[in-house]
Design an enzyme around this catalytic site. Sequence first.
Site, PDB file in Angstrom:
ATOM      1  N   TYR A  54       0.820  -1.226   0.000  1.00  0.00           N
ATOM      2  CA  TYR A  54       0.000   0.000   0.000  1.00  0.00           C
ATOM      3  C   TYR A  54       0.851   1.272   0.000  1.00  0.00           C
ATOM      4  O   TYR A  54       0.328   2.371  -0.206  1.00  0.00           O
ATOM      5  CB  TYR A  54      -0.940   0.060   1.225  1.00  0.00           C
ATOM      6  CG  TYR A  54      -1.933  -1.076   1.370  1.00  0.00           C
ATOM      7  CD1 TYR A  54      -2.136  -2.005   0.346  1.00  0.00           C
ATOM      8  CD2 TYR A  54      -2.674  -1.225   2.535  1.00  0.00           C
ATOM      9  CE1 TYR A  54      -3.032  -3.050   0.504  1.00  0.00           C
ATOM     10  CE2 TYR A  54      -3.583  -2.267   2.695  1.00  0.00           C
ATOM     11  CZ  TYR A  54      -3.743  -3.178   1.675  1.00  0.00           C
ATOM     12  OH  TYR A  54      -4.641  -4.209   1.838  1.00  0.00           O
ATOM     13  N   HIS A 112       0.245 -11.924   2.209  1.00  0.00           N
ATOM     14  CA  HIS A 112      -0.824 -11.126   1.586  1.00  0.00           C
ATOM     15  C   HIS A 112      -1.680 -11.944   0.604  1.00  0.00           C
ATOM     16  O   HIS A 112      -2.908 -11.797   0.552  1.00  0.00           O
ATOM     17  CB  HIS A 112      -0.191  -9.919   0.882  1.00  0.00           C
ATOM     18  CG  HIS A 112      -1.122  -8.783   0.673  1.00  0.00           C
ATOM     19  ND1 HIS A 112      -0.706  -7.478   0.689  1.00  0.00           N
ATOM     20  CD2 HIS A 112      -2.461  -8.736   0.452  1.00  0.00           C
ATOM     21  CE1 HIS A 112      -1.746  -6.680   0.469  1.00  0.00           C
ATOM     22  NE2 HIS A 112      -2.821  -7.430   0.325  1.00  0.00           N
TER      23      HIS A 112
HETATM   24  N1  LIG Z   1      -5.820  -8.677   1.946  1.00  0.00           N
HETATM   25  C1  LIG Z   1      -6.136  -8.176   0.766  1.00  0.00           C
HETATM   26  O1  LIG Z   1      -5.780  -8.719  -0.287  1.00  0.00           O
HETATM   27  C2  LIG Z   1      -6.972  -6.932   0.699  1.00  0.00           C
HETATM   28  C3  LIG Z   1      -7.608  -6.575  -0.504  1.00  0.00           C
HETATM   29  C4  LIG Z   1      -8.402  -5.427  -0.524  1.00  0.00           C
HETATM   30  C5  LIG Z   1      -8.546  -4.673   0.644  1.00  0.00           C
HETATM   31  N2  LIG Z   1      -7.895  -5.018   1.794  1.00  0.00           N
HETATM   32  C6  LIG Z   1      -8.014  -4.216   3.043  1.00  0.00           C
HETATM   33  O2  LIG Z   1      -9.386  -4.042   3.346  1.00  0.00           O
HETATM   34  C7  LIG Z   1      -9.684  -2.655   3.447  1.00  0.00           C
HETATM   35  C8  LIG Z   1     -11.113  -2.361   3.036  1.00  0.00           C
HETATM   36  O3  LIG Z   1     -11.380  -2.793   1.719  1.00  0.00           O
HETATM   37  P1  LIG Z   1     -11.501  -1.785   0.480  1.00  0.00           P
HETATM   38  O4  LIG Z   1     -10.687  -0.601   0.740  1.00  0.00           O
HETATM   39  O5  LIG Z   1     -11.245  -2.591  -0.737  1.00  0.00           O
HETATM   40  O6  LIG Z   1     -13.056  -1.425   0.402  1.00  0.00           O
HETATM   41  P2  LIG Z   1     -14.241  -1.020   1.413  1.00  0.00           P
HETATM   42  O7  LIG Z   1     -13.733  -0.688   2.746  1.00  0.00           O
HETATM   43  O8  LIG Z   1     -15.304  -2.057   1.277  1.00  0.00           O
HETATM   44  O9  LIG Z   1     -14.813   0.305   0.699  1.00  0.00           O
HETATM   45  C9  LIG Z   1     -14.071   1.484   0.630  1.00  0.00           C
HETATM   46  C10 LIG Z   1     -14.836   2.448  -0.285  1.00  0.00           C
HETATM   47  O10 LIG Z   1     -16.128   2.697   0.252  1.00  0.00           O
HETATM   48  C11 LIG Z   1     -16.312   4.099   0.499  1.00  0.00           C
HETATM   49  N3  LIG Z   1     -16.985   4.199   1.793  1.00  0.00           N
HETATM   50  C12 LIG Z   1     -16.447   4.089   3.033  1.00  0.00           C
HETATM   51  N4  LIG Z   1     -17.385   4.180   3.987  1.00  0.00           N
HETATM   52  C13 LIG Z   1     -18.559   4.378   3.341  1.00  0.00           C
HETATM   53  C14 LIG Z   1     -19.894   4.551   3.780  1.00  0.00           C
HETATM   54  N5  LIG Z   1     -20.211   4.539   5.070  1.00  0.00           N
HETATM   55  N6  LIG Z   1     -20.860   4.718   2.836  1.00  0.00           N
HETATM   56  C15 LIG Z   1     -20.558   4.723   1.521  1.00  0.00           C
HETATM   57  N7  LIG Z   1     -19.306   4.565   1.044  1.00  0.00           N
HETATM   58  C16 LIG Z   1     -18.315   4.386   1.948  1.00  0.00           C
HETATM   59  C17 LIG Z   1     -14.914   4.696   0.502  1.00  0.00           C
HETATM   60  O11 LIG Z   1     -14.926   5.997  -0.069  1.00  0.00           O
HETATM   61  P3  LIG Z   1     -14.540   7.330   0.771  1.00  0.00           P
HETATM   62  O12 LIG Z   1     -13.059   7.252   1.060  1.00  0.00           O
HETATM   63  O13 LIG Z   1     -14.921   8.408  -0.199  1.00  0.00           O
HETATM   64  O14 LIG Z   1     -15.384   7.293   2.001  1.00  0.00           O
HETATM   65  C18 LIG Z   1     -14.151   3.776  -0.446  1.00  0.00           C
HETATM   66  O15 LIG Z   1     -14.339   4.170  -1.791  1.00  0.00           O
HETATM   67  C19 LIG Z   1      -8.617  -2.014   2.535  1.00  0.00           C
HETATM   68  O16 LIG Z   1      -8.528  -0.634   2.704  1.00  0.00           O
HETATM   69  C20 LIG Z   1      -7.407  -2.813   2.936  1.00  0.00           C
HETATM   70  O17 LIG Z   1      -6.892  -2.360   4.185  1.00  0.00           O
HETATM   71  C21 LIG Z   1      -7.132  -6.151   1.846  1.00  0.00           C
END
Ligand SMILES: NC(=O)c1ccc[n+]([C@@H]2O[C@H](COP(=O)([O-])OP(=O)(O)OC[C@H]3O[C@@H](n4cnc5c(N)ncnc54)[C@H](OP(=O)(O)O)[C@@H]3O)[C@@H](O)[C@H]2O)c1
Length: 280
Positions: A54, A112
Amino acid sequence: MSTNETAVQVVEANGAAIPLLGLGTWDLRGRVCARAVEQALRLGYRHIDTAEIYENEREVGAGLRASGVKRDDVFVTTKIWPSHFAPHELERAARECVARLRLHSVDLLLLHWPNPRIPLAEALGALGKVKRAGLTRHIGVSNFTVALIEEALAATSEPLVCDQVECHPFLDQSKVIAACRRHGMAVVAYSPIAQGKVRHNEVLKRIGGAHGKTAAQVCLRFLVQQRIVVIPRTSKVERLSENAAIFDFVLSAAEMAEIARLARPDGRLIPAGFGQPEWD
Ligand SMILES: NC(=O)c1ccc[n+]([C@@H]2O[C@H](COP(=O)([O-])OP(=O)(O)OC[C@H]3O[C@@H](n4cnc5c(N)ncnc54)[C@H](OP(=O)(O)O)[C@@H]3O)[C@@H](O)[C@H]2O)c1
């Protein structure tokens, strides 16, 4: 209940106590990242998820220090990218993660993605060594299938505390959830609000309306009510509070069942082979 009281609910998993709510930081960069981490901690979050890939570990560490919250009160997870799984590489990568965060150790260090080019026993052996060297308190995996979880457990005597996988109402992860439960591992849900897509879902909106909650809150509640750890990401302060206000209502069995029926065969957002070497 206030956010401060509730954000520290934990899931016990093979010796680890993982806060049920964490902040995801994928795609948060620079000052936006440091500010989101600082504000989340001030609001009561006690778990931050990052990864070497990241490129924000420095900012995560800076946010942690700026928050004034004691290091020992925060659960910090980072992850080693599969191209660093050769044992000497993994150890070097882990030291670099900890150095960028400016911490003595992290709480959880994950593989990861699986890397079929490096024997799992070697990667897990190196992860165990890093743990014994004091660079992390716990170890675990991410994006592992049921078969890979079983293979991993056979290949190491170190406890694995979680599998971090894509998990939200549009994707059926019941098999991997059952495998984790069988082995005392936590499920950590990534993309728990389907990268924001849940906000448009009519079922989640209707159920939210009945509880005075948003679709995103209903979605997160659906997961934590199953003792699944959630790590939603947001760059917006108001959404940090929104995503944390999920411990003051309960979904009925009928509502839980209705949300579970939203799963679709094409519900996966991150392609299953995303972390494989050919994506580097
Ligand atoms: N292990 C892995 O391979 C892997 C893969 C993917 C992700 N991850 C981890 O998991 C975390 C979360 O997953 P993600 O980032 O893919 O997606 P997520 O948390 O499901 O969604 C994030 C998105 O949703 C928006 N959002 C946040 N809160 C909201 C709400 N209450 N209402 C509407 N929209 C909202 C955010 O925009 P705004 O910023 O505009 O609020 C952003 O665009 C990552 O950040 C990372 O740390 C791990």
